[in-house]
Every structure is written in structure tokens, then in C-alpha cells.
Design a protein around this motif. Structure first.
Motif, PDB file in Angstrom:
ATOM      1  N   VAL A   1       0.868  -1.180   0.000  1.00  0.00           N
ATOM      2  CA  VAL A   1       0.000   0.000   0.000  1.00  0.00           C
ATOM      3  C   VAL A   1       0.899   1.223   0.000  1.00  0.00           C
ATOM      4  CG1 VAL A   1      -1.738   1.290   1.276  1.00  0.00           C
ATOM      5  CG2 VAL A   1      -1.828  -1.209   1.258  1.00  0.00           C
ATOM      6  N   GLU A   2       0.827   2.013  -1.096  1.00  0.00           N
ATOM      7  CA  GLU A   2       1.683   3.184  -1.238  1.00  0.00           C
ATOM      8  C   GLU A   2       0.850   4.408  -1.631  1.00  0.00           C
ATOM      9  OE1 GLU A   2       6.122   1.684  -2.456  1.00  0.00           O
ATOM     10  OE2 GLU A   2       4.738   2.082  -4.104  1.00  0.00           O
ATOM     11  N   PRO A   3       0.158   4.994  -0.672  1.00  0.00           N
ATOM     12  CA  PRO A   3      -0.648   6.184  -0.989  1.00  0.00           C
ATOM     13  C   PRO A   3       0.247   7.364  -1.361  1.00  0.00           C
ATOM     14  CG  PRO A   3      -0.542   5.841   1.381  1.00  0.00           C
ATOM     15  CD  PRO A   3       0.085   4.632   0.755  1.00  0.00           C
ATOM     16  N   ILE A   4      -0.273   8.259  -2.182  1.00  0.00           N
ATOM     17  CA  ILE A   4       0.523   9.418  -2.598  1.00  0.00           C
ATOM     18  C   ILE A   4       0.545  10.501  -1.526  1.00  0.00           C
ATOM     19  CG2 ILE A   4       0.148   8.990  -5.057  1.00  0.00           C
ATOM     20  CD1 ILE A   4      -2.019  11.128  -5.024  1.00  0.00           C
ATOM     21  N   GLU A   5      -0.316  10.364  -0.534  1.00  0.00           N
ATOM     22  CA  GLU A   5      -0.287  11.272   0.610  1.00  0.00           C
ATOM     23  C   GLU A   5      -0.684  10.493   1.860  1.00  0.00           C
ATOM     24  OE1 GLU A   5      -4.760  13.151  -0.038  1.00  0.00           O
ATOM     25  OE2 GLU A   5      -2.988  14.339  -0.543  1.00  0.00           O
ATOM     26  N   MET A   6      -0.375  11.054   3.016  1.00  0.00           N
ATOM     27  CA  MET A   6      -0.682  10.356   4.268  1.00  0.00           C
ATOM     28  C   MET A   6      -2.182  10.087   4.387  1.00  0.00           C
ATOM     29  SD  MET A   6       1.834  12.258   7.007  1.00  0.00           S
ATOM     30  CE  MET A   6       0.942  11.506   8.375  1.00  0.00           C
ATOM     31  N   LEU A   7      -2.500   8.872   4.842  1.00  0.00           N
ATOM     32  CA  LEU A   7      -3.900   8.497   4.973  1.00  0.00           C
ATOM     33  C   LEU A   7      -4.536   9.117   6.211  1.00  0.00           C
ATOM     34  CD1 LEU A   7      -3.704   4.665   4.193  1.00  0.00           C
ATOM     35  CD2 LEU A   7      -4.309   6.515   2.625  1.00  0.00           C
ATOM     36  N   GLN A   8      -5.753   9.565   6.047  1.00  0.00           N
ATOM     37  CA  GLN A   8      -6.539   9.992   7.192  1.00  0.00           C
ATOM     38  C   GLN A   8      -7.159   8.751   7.837  1.00  0.00           C
ATOM     39  OE1 GLN A   8      -6.624  13.188   8.364  1.00  0.00           O
ATOM     40  NE2 GLN A   8      -5.054  13.457   6.764  1.00  0.00           N
ATOM     41  N   PRO A   9      -7.292   8.731   9.154  1.00  0.00           N
ATOM     42  CA  PRO A   9      -7.840   7.541   9.818  1.00  0.00           C
ATOM     43  C   PRO A   9      -9.228   7.173   9.285  1.00  0.00           C
ATOM     44  CG  PRO A   9      -6.906   9.065  11.429  1.00  0.00           C
ATOM     45  CD  PRO A   9      -6.919   9.786  10.112  1.00  0.00           C
ATOM     46  N   HIS A  10      -9.420   5.887   9.025  1.00  0.00           N
ATOM     47  CA  HIS A  10     -10.729   5.394   8.638  1.00  0.00           C
ATOM     48  C   HIS A  10     -11.555   5.253   9.916  1.00  0.00           C
ATOM     49  CE1 HIS A  10     -13.741   2.468   7.037  1.00  0.00           C
ATOM     50  NE2 HIS A  10     -13.586   3.219   5.961  1.00  0.00           N
ATOM     51  N   VAL A  11     -12.496   6.165  10.102  1.00  0.00           N
ATOM     52  CA  VAL A  11     -13.189   6.317  11.383  1.00  0.00           C
ATOM     53  C   VAL A  11     -13.887   5.037  11.823  1.00  0.00           C
ATOM     54  CG1 VAL A  11     -14.976   7.587  12.629  1.00  0.00           C
ATOM     55  CG2 VAL A  11     -13.481   8.786  11.005  1.00  0.00           C
ATOM     56  N   GLU A  12     -14.604   4.384  10.913  1.00  0.00           N
ATOM     57  CA  GLU A  12     -15.355   3.189  11.277  1.00  0.00           C
ATOM     58  C   GLU A  12     -14.425   2.069  11.719  1.00  0.00           C
ATOM     59  OE1 GLU A  12     -17.918   2.012   8.137  1.00  0.00           O
ATOM     60  OE2 GLU A  12     -19.103   3.867   8.170  1.00  0.00           O
ATOM     61  N   THR A  13     -13.309   1.882  10.989  1.00  0.00           N
ATOM     62  CA  THR A  13     -12.360   0.829  11.346  1.00  0.00           C
ATOM     63  C   THR A  13     -11.681   1.144  12.675  1.00  0.00           C
ATOM     64  OG1 THR A  13     -11.938   0.373   9.005  1.00  0.00           O
ATOM     65  CG2 THR A  13     -10.334  -0.462  10.589  1.00  0.00           C
ATOM     66  N   ARG A  14     -11.323   2.399  12.887  1.00  0.00           N
ATOM     67  CA  ARG A  14     -10.688   2.798  14.143  1.00  0.00           C
ATOM     68  C   ARG A  14     -11.620   2.523  15.330  1.00  0.00           C
ATOM     69  NH1 ARG A  14      -6.384   6.669  15.432  1.00  0.00           N
ATOM     70  NH2 ARG A  14      -6.657   7.462  17.558  1.00  0.00           N
ATOM     71  N   GLN A  15     -12.889   2.879  15.178  1.00  0.00           N
ATOM     72  CA  GLN A  15     -13.861   2.657  16.239  1.00  0.00           C
ATOM     73  C   GLN A  15     -14.054   1.158  16.503  1.00  0.00           C
ATOM     74  OE1 GLN A  15     -15.500   4.699  18.271  1.00  0.00           O
ATOM     75  NE2 GLN A  15     -16.708   3.076  19.228  1.00  0.00           N
ATOM     76  N   LYS A  16     -14.086   0.378  15.425  1.00  0.00           N
ATOM     77  CA  LYS A  16     -14.303  -1.065  15.548  1.00  0.00           C
ATOM     78  C   LYS A  16     -13.141  -1.745  16.268  1.00  0.00           C
ATOM     79  CE  LYS A  16     -15.045  -5.198  12.718  1.00  0.00           C
ATOM     80  NZ  LYS A  16     -15.198  -5.712  11.324  1.00  0.00           N
ATOM     81  N   LEU A  17     -11.911  -1.337  15.943  1.00  0.00           N
ATOM     82  CA  LEU A  17     -10.734  -2.003  16.496  1.00  0.00           C
ATOM     83  C   LEU A  17     -10.325  -1.468  17.860  1.00  0.00           C
ATOM     84  CD1 LEU A  17      -8.421  -2.302  13.341  1.00  0.00           C
ATOM     85  CD2 LEU A  17     -10.062  -3.964  14.228  1.00  0.00           C
ATOM     86  N   PHE A  18     -10.529  -0.148  18.080  1.00  0.00           N
ATOM     87  CA  PHE A  18      -9.958   0.482  19.277  1.00  0.00           C
ATOM     88  C   PHE A  18     -10.977   1.216  20.159  1.00  0.00           C
ATOM     89  CE2 PHE A  18      -6.749   0.575  15.853  1.00  0.00           C
ATOM     90  CZ  PHE A  18      -5.738  -0.163  16.446  1.00  0.00           C
ATOM     91  N   LYS A  19     -12.241   1.180  19.775  1.00  0.00           N
ATOM     92  CA  LYS A  19     -13.277   1.925  20.496  1.00  0.00           C
ATOM     93  C   LYS A  19     -12.921   3.419  20.519  1.00  0.00           C
ATOM     94  CE  LYS A  19     -14.656  -2.127  23.143  1.00  0.00           C
ATOM     95  NZ  LYS A  19     -14.836  -2.740  24.482  1.00  0.00           N
ATOM     96  N   ASN A  20     -12.845   4.032  21.671  1.00  0.00           N
ATOM     97  CA  ASN A  20     -12.641   5.488  21.730  1.00  0.00           C
ATOM     98  C   ASN A  20     -11.252   5.882  22.231  1.00  0.00           C
ATOM     99  OD1 ASN A  20     -15.329   6.143  20.871  1.00  0.00           O
ATOM    100  ND2 ASN A  20     -16.036   5.566  22.917  1.00  0.00           N
TER     101      ASN A  20
END
Length: 407
Positions: free
Chosen positions: A200-219
Motif C-alpha cells: 500500500v503506497e498512498p501518494i499522501e498520508m492516509l486519514q484515519p478510517h473512522v469506522e475501522t478505528r472505532q471497531k478495532l480500538f473503540k474510543n
């Protein structure tokens, strides 16, 4: 006429495990740089070993490929994996006189002991240059896994490896700690360090995927993710100790272990009801899912047992840098990952002796998330400048030209 390159490896496209993808993408990138590339590979998936891959020959993104029949051996079983290795080496040896002319042959280290092929190449293709891309070291990987029970066989295999290494033109390692081990064989090959790139090589830094962040780490304010294989080469005791220390402090820090491997269930079995800041997730199937998961973390957890230093270099390190993540590496100070982390200021090194110190730092970051932003930006830039697929494959192309032209 374009120089002709032959690539020999157990696995290849469309298999998605790391070494298959790296060998496949290297082949594709060499074609775009003007090389005539042929790959002779196995006909089965590495994990789903009962499933064959068709067609037997064809062209993929400019790469000509041919597939060798392999019996349905389970690659998770040591004996069956070794039989597969010897089967492939024998199959390549039998085909060598009929393979045609190639300027250089690139061999991967999957299957294990692929260097047994090298003396035969020198018999049938004396003018062909041989380059080996070392992702893993054998018999070292088996020795550190089996310990004393394999010590005698390991000594014999090391003597055989030494004989074979002396006939290789270029040994390409994926980190300076691996190069140190290769040097113990007193080989005369040219040395080059070309680590594996991120898928995975994005051309700019990725912004957090909110739904995945909430699912994996809660708050949690600060999120730490381990993704990929958890196998014999990896340790997690330091991570558990750190997570429990942060839990004791009521720090808003979440940990997630996502992936697979023969020690994944062992890790899960050590979690109790008090470890509420630790979660688990399975393997993802697509690059999109992988990108979303990686984006959800602030720091990436990477580990390597001290005795595995140089025997393996976790490729997930480069995935972390590619998307602009700081890293928390648990491993030896002389590991390539420790060296690069310190050299480029990419994160932190965790050891049993500094758990409280790292906990202090993570608490500060959890309370002031902006503290880690510059480190993330630096990771992203360092990857683009030093470790990207374009940078590494450009170096591969240059190395091949120099090798074919006798350096």
C-alpha cells in the motif's frame, strides 16, 4: 535486444502472500524498465495448497511465466515444506539445460534451501549471473526454531550453504543485520541491501478510517496496531507488559492484534478479562481493507525475537512507513529495524528493560496527540525517499545492469 532475466521462486501471482507479491511486482517493474522477464514458478497456492493455479503458462503484465507441477503438500508442515523445496529444486535442475539463454537469474528464498540449485546453474549456464534475494535465511531459521535438536544437521547444511554461496554473483539482503550473517559464510559475492516495499503506497498520508478505528480500538486517544503474521520469529510479551502497564495507569491507549500465524492463538489465550484495552481482528482479503485498517492506527507494532535478528526482517515495517505511521519495534538493538528507526527518527524501540519509559512517552502522546504528527510525517517522507517500490526497483534495475556488465 533486451537483456533476458529468469526468475525462479516457489510462489508467484496470483498468490497474495508477501514473497509471492514481492517477486511478482519486481518482475512487473523490471518489464516496465525494459527487461525481458520470464518466471518459472510453482502451480499451487502457498496457503491453500490443495488448489492449483492455471493456466500453466502465459503472460502477466509483460512477464512470461511457466508453472511447475507441485504435489499438494501442506506448507505449514515442516517435512512437507522441505519436500516441496527439494521437489522444486530438482524440477528446476532437470529443466536447466532446456531453459534457453538468460543474462541473469534471480532466485528468491522461497522455497527454503533454493541455493542448492546454484552449483547446477553454474554447470549448465556458466555465463549467466546469479542473484539471490534473501528474505529468510536457511538453515538459520530452522536452527533458531528447533534449537539443539537440529544443531548437528544445521552444521552440515551450513557447510553446503557455504559451498553454494561462493558460486553466487550477488547476494541481496533485506537489512544490514542479515548481511552480517551472510558474511559469516565468507562468500565472495557482491553485496546489496534492497528491502521489500509496502503493498500500500498512498501518494499522501492516509486519514484515519473512522469506522475501522472505532471497531478495532473503540474510543482510545492513541491506537497501536499489530498486523500480519504472528509466528515463531515474533514475540509479544513486551507488548502485553506495556498494554497492562498502560491499563494500570488508565491511559487512553488501545492495542489491536490483527492477522494470523501459528502463535496467534497462543497470544489470544494469554488475554484475560482485565485486558480491556486489547482487541483482535482477522486477516483482510483486499488492499482496500488493508489500507483502512492501517490508517486506523497511530503507531504500528512490530516485533522480532532477538535470536531471529538477521534471519528475518519483518516487511510490515515498510507498510507502516508507507502510510506515514510511527513504529514501536520490540527487538534487538542491532536489528536493521532498530538501526533504521533510530537513524531516521521513525519511532521507538521497546525492550523488557524500558517498558515504563515507553509507557510514559505513550501517556504523554495520548494526552497530546499532536506530539506524534511530525514523526508520522517523517515516516512518510523517509519511505518515499528510501524504501518505496520505485526506489527499490530502480536500484534492482541498476544492479542487474552492473552485474551483467561485470560490475
Amino acid at each position: 535486444m533486451n537483456n533476458k532475466i529468469l526468475i525462479l521462486n516457489h510462489i508467484f501471482w496470483p498468490d497474495k502472500i508477501n514473497t509471492a507479491r514481492h517477486i511478482s511486482e519486481l518482475s512487473e517493474e523490471l518489464v516496465t524498465r525494459g527487461w525481458d522477464v520470464t518466471a518459472i514458478v510453482g502451480n499451487r497456492y502457498y496457503v491453500n495448497h490443495k488448489h492449483t493455479i492455471t493456466p500453466k503458462k502465459g503472460i502477466w503484465k509483460g512477464v512470461k511465466y511457466r508453472r511447475i507441477y507441485i504435489p499438494p503438500f501442506n506448507q505449514k508442515q515442516d517435512i512437507q515444506r522441505l519436500i516441496t523445496s527439494f521437489w522444486l529444486v530438482f524440477s528446476w535442475v532437470v529443466r536447466l539445460p532446456f531453459m534457453g539463454r538468460y543474462d541473469a537469474i534471480i532466485i528468491g528464498t522461497n522455497p527454503p534451501f533454493v541455493y542448492l540449485l546454484v552449483p547446477f546453474v553454474k554447470v549448465f549456464k556458466r555465463k549467466t549471473k546469479i542473484l539471490m534475494w534473501g528474505f529468510d535465511l536457511y538453515p538459520e531459521a530452522i536452527i533458531v526454531s528447533k534449537g539443539k535438536s537440529f544443531s548437528f544437521s544445521g552444521k552440515v547444511l551450513k557447510k553446503i550453504a557455504k559451498f553454494c554461496y561462493k558460486k553466487i554473483d550477488v547476494i541481496v539482503d533485506i537489512g544490514p543485520c542479515m548481511r552480517d550473517i551472510y558474511r559469516l559464510y565468507n562468500h565472495s559475492a557482491k553485496e546489496e541491501t534492497l528491502p521489500p516495499w509496502s503493498f500500500v503506497e498512498p501518494i499522501e498520508m492516509l486519514q484515519p478510517h473512522v469506522e475501522t478505528r472505532q471497531k478495532l480500538f473503540k474510543n482510545a486517544n492513541l491506537t497501536l496496531l499489530y498486523t500480519g503474521t504472528i509466528g515463531n520469529a515474533h514475540e509479544f510479551d513486551n507488548f502485553l507488559q506495556l498494554a497492562r502497564e498502560l491499563k494500570r495507569r488508565n491511559a487512553s491507549v488501545g492495542f489491536c492484534f490483527a492477522g494470523f500465524g501459528n502463535r496467534f492463538e497462543d497470544l489470544k489465550s494469554q488475554i484475560d478479562k482485565n485486558d480491556t484495552n486489547i482487541s483482535f481482528a482477522g486477516f483482510v482479503e483486499t488492499d482496500q481493507e488493508l489500507e483502512e485498517r492501517l490508517s486506523s492506527a497511530d503507531l504500528m507494532l512490530i516485533s522480532l525475537k532477538e535470536e531471529w535478528t538477521g534471519v528475518s526482517v519483518p516487511s510490515k515495517y515498510f507498510s507502516a512507513l508507507a502510510i506515514g505511521k510511527a513504529v514501536l519495534f520490540s527487538g534487538a538493538e542491532n536489528s536493521a529495524l532498530s538501526i533504521w528507526t533510530k537513524k531516521y527518527n521513525l519511532g521507538f524501540q521497546l525492550q523488557n528493560s524500558n517498558v515504563n519509559e515507553i509507557a510514559n512517552v505513550l501517556c504523554d502522546i495520548a494526552n497530546n496527540p499532536g506530539m506524534i504528527l511530525k514523526m508520522k510525517e517523517n515516516s512518510f517522507k523517509t519511505y518515499q525517499d528510501c524504501f518505496s517500490k520505485k526506489v527499490i526497483c530502480d536500484k534492482w534495475s541498476i544492479l542487474l545492469k552492473k552485474t551483467i556488465n561485470n560490475f
